[in-house]
Write an enzyme that holds these catalytic residues in place. Structure first.
Site, PDB file in Angstrom:
ATOM      1  N   ASP A  86     -20.639  63.027  22.264  1.00 22.16           N
ATOM      2  CA  ASP A  86     -21.273  62.109  23.220  1.00 22.16           C
ATOM      3  C   ASP A  86     -20.599  60.733  23.244  1.00 22.16           C
ATOM      4  O   ASP A  86     -21.072  59.816  23.896  1.00 22.16           O
ATOM      5  CB  ASP A  86     -22.778  61.983  22.949  1.00 22.16           C
ATOM      6  CG  ASP A  86     -23.064  61.410  21.573  1.00 22.16           C
ATOM      7  OD1 ASP A  86     -22.105  61.050  20.859  1.00 22.16           O
ATOM      8  OD2 ASP A  86     -24.242  61.329  21.206  1.00 22.16           O
ATOM      9  N   ASP A 142      20.658  32.092  19.498  1.00 21.35           N
ATOM     10  CA  ASP A 142      20.870  33.547  19.436  1.00 21.35           C
ATOM     11  C   ASP A 142      22.362  33.851  19.400  1.00 21.35           C
ATOM     12  O   ASP A 142      22.934  34.356  20.374  1.00 21.35           O
ATOM     13  CB  ASP A 142      20.175  34.164  20.671  1.00 21.35           C
ATOM     14  CG  ASP A 142      20.305  35.675  20.727  1.00 21.35           C
ATOM     15  OD1 ASP A 142      20.547  36.284  19.671  1.00 21.35           O
ATOM     16  OD2 ASP A 142      20.170  36.235  21.837  1.00 21.35           O
TER      17      ASP A 142
HETATM   18  C1  SPV Z   1      17.278  40.079  23.096  1.00 20.50           C
HETATM   19  O1  SPV Z   1      16.102  40.183  23.387  1.00 20.50           O
HETATM   20  O2  SPV Z   1      17.693  39.464  22.133  1.00 20.50           O
HETATM   21  C2  SPV Z   1      18.286  40.718  23.950  1.00 20.50           C
HETATM   22  C3  SPV Z   1      17.935  41.079  25.313  1.00 20.50           C
HETATM   23  O3  SPV Z   1      19.363  40.929  23.503  1.00 20.50           O
HETATM   24  S1  SPV Z   1      18.450  39.827  26.343  1.00 20.50           S
HETATM   25  O4  SPV Z   1      17.880  38.593  25.852  1.00 20.50           O
HETATM   26  O5  SPV Z   1      17.993  40.145  27.678  1.00 20.50           O
HETATM   27  O6  SPV Z   1      19.899  39.754  26.269  1.00 20.50           O
HETATM   28 MG    MG Z   2      19.773  40.078  21.652  1.00 22.77          MG
END
Ligand code: SPV
Ligand code: MG
Length: 669
Positions: free
Chosen positions: A328, A441
């Site tokens: 249920d 990055d």
């Molecule tokens: C990340 O997220 O680190 C990537 C994807 O590599 S992008 O940022 O779109 O390159």
């Molecule tokens: Mg990346």
């Protein structure tokens, strides 16, 4: 609890059918007599003590009962003057054996399992009645007041209901009636029904009505009754019951509901496909083919079939089960639309839905929790991405950069159309992992630190992980990375065909970035595949040709070369808003390769839905940075609001109470 079955009588209205044995031994189908069926139902209900009053052909009856080989202990009590008395005197003869809760039934009564289940489940003393059957001329009727049985007999028509001599009598209630029976018999009133004694009690025995409506519950007095009951039983035995299971382990709670369902008819079990299970809870631990085997091996399961979606429609229309059984728990909540559809379909052909209380036994919740923690183990987690790809065709992944974002990806669910939608996997982005650490990055955050992020996430989640491996570094280093990732339970690493100082692709040609040669990058893939120890780990080659404006042709040449080198998947990237170049790539790649999974990161080209990408031939959709982009402005706004107001009060309205945040944190995974 004991059962008392009254079998002393002559059964003379049955004619030749009772010339060699008592009426209860009359066959009602090819494999059962009235008595063997009653005894099987009694044994199935777990009653081990049965008192049978005998008389006519008592020796035959005793031998027959013993030959049935049931887990029942019998006490036979002979009424020595059965041919001069009614069953009230048989009960009197057995009175010493009846100091317990009693299920009382006449020996010529046939009832379906659903009736006996209701009797057994009754918390109070009761007698079976029917609110839907007409009052019989010459059989028992019960006078009912406020759902209580006041009198039982043939002669009552006012305030009466059709009634059958099947009772559950709790010890104290039964004692009141039995004392009256004793009083009757000791004052020579032995030729009346036991109910005549009951009728003098004016309801003092506390017997409630138990309405069994149209369910089969009939006495067999003559060959015509026998023909009717036999036909009803045939119909009952041809009934099918349908249940659907998504579970990959079978515990006592499942067995209990299966046993109940089996009592209603031939049980067909639908096993939910891996894709359907994954769409609303998680990827099952074992595939549908093995889950089917488990159910096929449960005794008494009639048939096991595939159910390919959460909707029951296809199977209900195909098998037309008389009954659908479910817990249920779907009466409310996200499964409600599925239930509504089931009831609508059943209504089109007169099928019935039977719902049993959902078992909230903590021991089953514990089994579930244990399964969850198994899912988090590296060896189990690692292989699930590949299985999901096989099962679902398209897998979604959301970015996570720490334990908390991991928990959001793990637990966020949206309920739509009876289904539950959630992310299948987690993406550990180099961009977000670096940003979370306040770094650019550019492969500055070293692998040791990136592995630490993976561990923070794996400690509190269960979903498969796709790791952004940047360029993979030097080939000599990449082979170590592969093994480390395998040990951590990661399912896939994506490496991009760039070299030198890598910058994030979203910068495109605004910054200097160099693409690796096909030869070098292919060698890196080959080395990674060679280093890999587990069979499910995947290396995905990311092609930067479109980002670096090298053209479609270059992208395709690289894609095929990298697959040739051993890449398990291809990621094609673009930073254009318009999805057409990605769509063109997929079309051209799929013209030659229909197998290798295609991975997309639709951050810029975000107008296309997952369903459309799937249709076009993509397999993994990664939402690469949305959680971080959501948290940064929210944090900035909170900080600014406090700075502007020199206090936190104005900020409160935009904040989640910590009590709620804490709810995300599992006690134990
Ligand atoms: C990340 O997220 O680190 C990537 C994807 O590599 S992008 O940022 O779109 O390159
Ligand atoms: Mg990346």
């Amino acid at each position: 609890m004991k059962a008392l079955i009254l079998n002393s009588g002559l059964g003379s209205r049955m004619g030749v059918l009772t010339s060699e044995h008592p009426k209860c031994m009359t066959e009602i189908n090819s494999h059962e007599t009235i008595l063997s069926r009653q005894l099987r139902q009694i044994a199935d209900a777990g009653i081990e003590e049965v008192v049978i009053t005998t008389g006519y052909y008592d020796g035959v009856l005793v031998n027959y009962c013993n030959s049935l080989d049931l887990p029942i202990h019998f006490t036979f009590v002979k009424n020595p003057i059965y041919n001069q008395t009614n069953y009230i005197y048989s009960i009197y003869c057995a009175r010493e054996e009846l100091d317990d809760d009693i299920i009382l039934m006449h020996g010529d009564l046939v009832f379906e399992n659903g009736v006996f289940d209701k009797v057994m489940a009754s918390p109070v003393s009761c007698m079976t009645v029917s609110s839907t059957l007409p009052l019989p001329e010459k059989d028992f009727k019960a006078v009912v007041k406020n759902d209580m049985i006041m009198k039982v007999g043939i002669e009552f028509f006012n305030d009466a209901m059709e009634a059958q001599p099947l009772y559950k009598l709790l010890k104290n209630d039964w004692k009141i009636w039995l004392d009256k029976i004793v009083e009757f018999c000791e004052s020579d009133k032995r030729n009346v029904y036991a109910e005549n004694a009951l009728n003098e009690l004016d309801g003092a025995a506390n017997i409630h009505t138990l309405d069994v409506e149209n369910l089969l519950c009939s006495e067999i007095d003559n060959p015509e009754d026998l023909a009717v009951v036999t036909a009803r039983l045939k119909e009952i035995e041809s009934r099918t019951v349908y249940m659907c299971f998504a579970s990959d382990i079978i515990h006592g709670g499942h067995i209990a509901i299966i046993k109940k369902a089996q009592r209603l008819g031939k049980l067909i079990i639908g096993v939910l496909s891996d894709e359907a299970v994954a769409s609303y809870k998680r990827m099952p631990l074992v595939p549908a083919s093995e889950r089917k085997l488990m159910f096929e091996n449960i005794a008494g399961v009639y048939k096991v079939v595939d159910q390919d979606s959460l909707s029951y429609r296809t199977n209900l229309e195909k098998y037309k089960p008389s009954i659908v059984v479910h817990g249920d728990d779907w009466v409310t909540g996200f499964q409600r639309p599925i239930r509504d559809e089931v009831t609508d379909i059943l209504a089109t052909y007169g099928g019935k839905l039977v719902e049993y209380p959902y078992s909230s036994d903590p021991k089953y919740a514990e089994i579930d929790a244990r399964t969850r923690s198994d899912l988090a183990m590296p060896d189990i987690r690692r292989g699930r991405l590949k299985r999901m790809l096989d099962a679902k065709g398209l897998v979604t992944a959301m970015e996570a950069h720490d334990g908390l974002t991991g928990l959001i990806v793990e637990n966020t669910v949206v309920h739509q159309e009876g289904g539950a939608h959630q992310f299948d996997a987690m993406w550990i982005s180099s961009l977000c992992d670096s940003t979370a650490k306040g770094k650019p990055d550019i492969e500055l955050v070293d692998m040791t630190s990136r592995f630490r992020t993976i561990e923070d996430i794996t400690e509190v989640t269960t979903k498969p992980i796709i790791f952004d491996g940047d360029t993979g570094g030097k080939t000599e280093h990449f082979v170590y990375t592969v093994r480390s990732l395998e040990r951590l339970g990661v399912s896939m690493v994506i490496i991009e065909d760039k070299t030198g100082l890598k910058k994030n692709s979203l910068f495109g040609t605004e910054v200097v970035q160099t693409q690796d040669s096909i030869e070098n990058f292919s060698a890196k893939i080959k080395a990674g595949k060679k280093a890999q120890r587990t069979k499910e780990f995947m290396i995905c080659a990311r092609i930067e040709s479109l980002i670096l404006e090298q053209g479609m042709e270059d992208a395709l040449i690289r894609a095929f070369a990298f697959v040739e080198a051993g890449a398990d998947a291809i990621m094609i990237h673009s930073r254009k808003k318009d999805p057409s170049e990605i769509q063109e790539f997929i079309e051209k790649f799929r013209a030659k390769d229909c197998m290798t999974p295609i991975v997309l990161v639709p951050t810029s080209f975000n107008s296309v839905t997952e369903e459309e990408w799937k249709e076009r031939g993509a397999n993994i959709i990664i939402y690469a940075n949305q959680l971080m982009r959501a948290e940064v402005p929210a944090m900035q706004k909170a900080a600014e609001t406090i700075l502007k107001n020199h206090r936190a009060e104005e900020c409160d309205a935009m904040l989640m109470p910590f009590k709620e945040i804490i709810r995300l944190i599992p006690a134990e995974v």
